[in-house]
Write a protein that holds these residues in place. Structure first.
Motif, PDB file in Angstrom:
ATOM      1  N   PHE A   1       0.839  -1.195   0.000  1.00 56.81           N
ATOM      2  CA  PHE A   1       0.000   0.000   0.000  1.00 56.81           C
ATOM      3  C   PHE A   1       0.872   1.243   0.000  1.00 56.81           C
ATOM      4  CE2 PHE A   1      -2.377  -3.389   1.909  1.00 56.81           C
ATOM      5  CZ  PHE A   1      -3.669  -3.223   1.450  1.00 56.81           C
TER       6      PHE A   1
ATOM      7  N   VAL B   1       0.567   5.435   1.018  1.00 54.54           N
ATOM      8  CA  VAL B   1      -0.225   6.475   1.665  1.00 54.54           C
ATOM      9  C   VAL B   1       0.456   7.813   1.394  1.00 54.54           C
ATOM     10  CG1 VAL B   1      -1.149   7.383   3.827  1.00 54.54           C
ATOM     11  CG2 VAL B   1      -0.940   4.905   3.511  1.00 54.54           C
TER      12      VAL B   1
ATOM     13  N   MET C   1      -2.087   1.809   9.817  1.00 54.37           N
ATOM     14  CA  MET C   1      -1.915   0.815   8.750  1.00 54.37           C
ATOM     15  C   MET C   1      -1.696  -0.581   9.328  1.00 54.37           C
ATOM     16  SD  MET C   1      -2.372   2.114   5.774  1.00 54.37           S
ATOM     17  CE  MET C   1      -1.664   0.860   4.692  1.00 54.37           C
TER      18      MET C   1
ATOM     19  N   LEU D   1     -10.555   0.142   2.427  1.00 56.23           N
ATOM     20  CA  LEU D   1      -9.567   1.217   2.434  1.00 56.23           C
ATOM     21  C   LEU D   1     -10.174   2.518   2.950  1.00 56.23           C
ATOM     22  CD1 LEU D   1      -7.694   0.605  -0.936  1.00 56.23           C
ATOM     23  CD2 LEU D   1      -7.146  -0.232   1.358  1.00 56.23           C
TER      24      LEU D   1
ATOM     25  N   ALA E   1      -8.316   4.848   5.729  1.00 63.19           N
ATOM     26  CA  ALA E   1      -8.035   6.262   5.464  1.00 63.19           C
ATOM     27  C   ALA E   1      -8.812   7.165   6.417  1.00 63.19           C
ATOM     28  CB  ALA E   1      -8.360   6.598   4.010  1.00 63.19           C
TER      29      ALA E   1
ATOM     30  N   LEU F   1      -4.936   6.764  -0.108  1.00 58.06           N
ATOM     31  CA  LEU F   1      -4.500   5.407   0.212  1.00 58.06           C
ATOM     32  C   LEU F   1      -4.684   4.535  -1.026  1.00 58.06           C
ATOM     33  CD1 LEU F   1      -3.639   3.081   2.073  1.00 58.06           C
ATOM     34  CD2 LEU F   1      -5.968   3.063   2.988  1.00 58.06           C
TER      35      LEU F   1
END
Length: 125
Positions: free
Chosen positions: A31, A33, A67, A74, A78, A99
């Motif tokens: 992922f 961010v 996280m 998601l 977020a 995200l």
């Protein structure tokens, strides 16, 4: 005189266990961010003192801790990141959190899929 500005951190990378599918939550995935925060930066532009600005390391630790908590959506992750940042650092007036799931299991050839949330700190309005 500068009253405010934005601080941003792009593409913080995490291996985390988010996803609707059980396999995603078991094995995890990659992922990214990114965030930008409106913050009163005027004093920091004059003082050259880290105590007069937003601490990137503190922001990163907050993002990292959120996280680390598995979620199906998601949007949920977020949302937690945004709410916690605004609560912990009340001088942030606006915040955008992006995200991205790097390799979403949807059969598409893409760089990623995700969410972008924009928060306004009602306490600063």
């Amino acid at each position: 005189m500068l009253k405010s500005g934005q601080i941003f951190i792009d593409n913080m990378r995490f291996h985390a266990h988010h996803g609707v599918l059980e396999q995603e939550r078991l094995t995890g995935g990659d992922f990214l961010v990114s965030l930008s925060a409106s913050y009163p930066l005027g004093k920091a532009t004059e003082s050259d003192d880290v105590t007069d600005t937003l601490n990137y390391a503190e922001v990163y630790e907050i993002v990292k801790s959120e996280m680390d908590i598995p979620s199906k959506l998601l949007e949920h992750v977020a949302g937690r990141i945004g709410k916690r940042l605004l609560k912990t650092i009340p001088l942030i007036s606006e915040l955008t959190v992006r995200l991205t799931k790097v390799n979403p299991p949807m059969g598409a050839d893409c760089d990623g899929a995700g969410v972008l949330l924009h928060f306004i700190n009602d306490e600063n309005c």
